[in-house]
Scaffold this motif. Structure first.
Motif, PDB file in Angstrom:
ATOM      1  N   GLY A   1     -11.722  35.862 -18.522  1.00 38.27           N
ATOM      2  CA  GLY A   1     -10.948  35.094 -19.492  1.00 38.27           C
ATOM      3  C   GLY A   1     -10.138  35.922 -20.466  1.00 38.27           C
ATOM      4  O   GLY A   1      -9.683  35.399 -21.482  1.00 38.27           O
ATOM      5  N   GLU A   2      -9.926  37.211 -20.174  1.00 37.19           N
ATOM      6  CA  GLU A   2      -9.143  38.058 -21.071  1.00 37.19           C
ATOM      7  C   GLU A   2      -7.871  38.548 -20.382  1.00 37.19           C
ATOM      8  O   GLU A   2      -7.835  38.758 -19.166  1.00 37.19           O
TER       9      GLU A   2
ATOM     10  N   ARG B   1      -5.267  39.350 -25.495  1.00 33.78           N
ATOM     11  CA  ARG B   1      -5.583  38.006 -25.972  1.00 33.78           C
ATOM     12  C   ARG B   1      -6.495  37.319 -24.949  1.00 33.78           C
ATOM     13  O   ARG B   1      -6.811  37.877 -23.913  1.00 33.78           O
ATOM     14  N   LYS B   2      -6.875  36.078 -25.267  1.00 34.02           N
ATOM     15  CA  LYS B   2      -7.680  35.272 -24.352  1.00 34.02           C
ATOM     16  C   LYS B   2      -6.751  34.485 -23.407  1.00 34.02           C
ATOM     17  O   LYS B   2      -5.623  34.138 -23.762  1.00 34.02           O
TER      18      LYS B   2
END
Length: 257
Positions: free
Chosen positions: A177-178, A189-190
């Motif tokens: 998820g990065e 960011r994510k």
């Protein structure tokens, strides 16, 4: 006989005559004639005692090269100019994954600490054009951007993104998820929920597109050339047709009496 078929036949006879004359000239020159050495491209090639294994539902472009211990899963696509070289170790590509044009996938027999480093690519992964994956692991539904490089021992987790042009150094782990980018790659960011949904849709789109390319590549050369000739003869300009359609529906065009 239609004009298209007649032109095709004449072109075929001319080409055959040229080849026949070349062969005759070589015979007349005897042992002194110049012989061009051609290396026939092989999409699948054995090395040592290992051979590539490709699922029947996968697409491998004719200009791609799969060498040695390479496994490609169901519905995956290996696009034009890609090289997957599994000589010193193995390469595994899961189901529904797309490895786009001119990408290089290689392996490492081991790193300095003696760790064995195959390249493992999961399901529904998108790998952009001209990327380099070397002795690394990319989990399901991850995304590797165009011209990115992922080096030995790196691990890209599920739903992670490596941005275009990024360099992921050895033994780097990118959490799920990065988004990582830069040289060397670092956390940016994510991943958004919209991006996660795109990973799945991108894999499906490429799988469908691969079927179209597979069907076209299955045609023999004569069939493809003839269809191309007929298309050129009968094709209409899309923009021109659009303008005509707009004019025909316009209220400003006077109706004939």
């Amino acid at each position: 006989m239609t004009m298209g078929k007649a032109l095709y036949s004449v072109g075929f006879w001319i080409r055959e005559t040229g080849q026949a004359l070349d062969r005759l000239g070589c015979r007349l020159q005897g042992k002194n004639h110049f012989r061009e050495q051609l290396s026939r491209h092989r999409t699948l090639m054995n090395v040592f005692d290992k051979s590539p294994i490709v699922d029947k539902q996968a697409f491998v472009a004719p200009s791609a090269s799969l060498i040695g211990n390479v496994h490609v899963g169901r519905g995956s696509s290996i696009w034009y100019g890609c090289v997957l070289r599994g000589d010193a170790n193995s390469i595994s590509v899961g189901a529904g994954t797309n490895i786009q044009d001119n990408t290089l996938v290689h392996v490492a027999k081991s790193n300095l600490s003696g760790k064995v480093l195959p390249t493992v690519i999961g399901d529904n992964v998108t790998v952009g054009n001209s990327a380099v994956l070397h002795g690394c692991t990319v989990e399901d539904e991850a995304c590797i951007g165009a011209s990115a490089t992922v080096l030995d021992g790196a691990h890209v987790e599920k739903h992670a993104v490596v941005e275009s042009g990024a360099l992921v150094r050895q033994n780097t782990r990118i959490p799920s998820g990065e988004v990582w980018g830069g040289n060397p790659a670092r956390f940016l960011r994510k991943v958004t929920e919209e991006e996660k949904a795109f990973f799945s849709s991108s894999a499906v789109d490429y799988s469908n597109l691969a079927q179209v390319h597979a069907a076209e590549n299955a045609k023999n050369l004569d069939e493809a050339d003839f269809k191309k000739l007929l298309y050129k003869k009968n094709a209409r300009d899309a923009e021109y047709d659009s303008v005509l359609s707009d004019l025909s529906h316009s209220e400003n065009v006077p109706k004939s009496a």
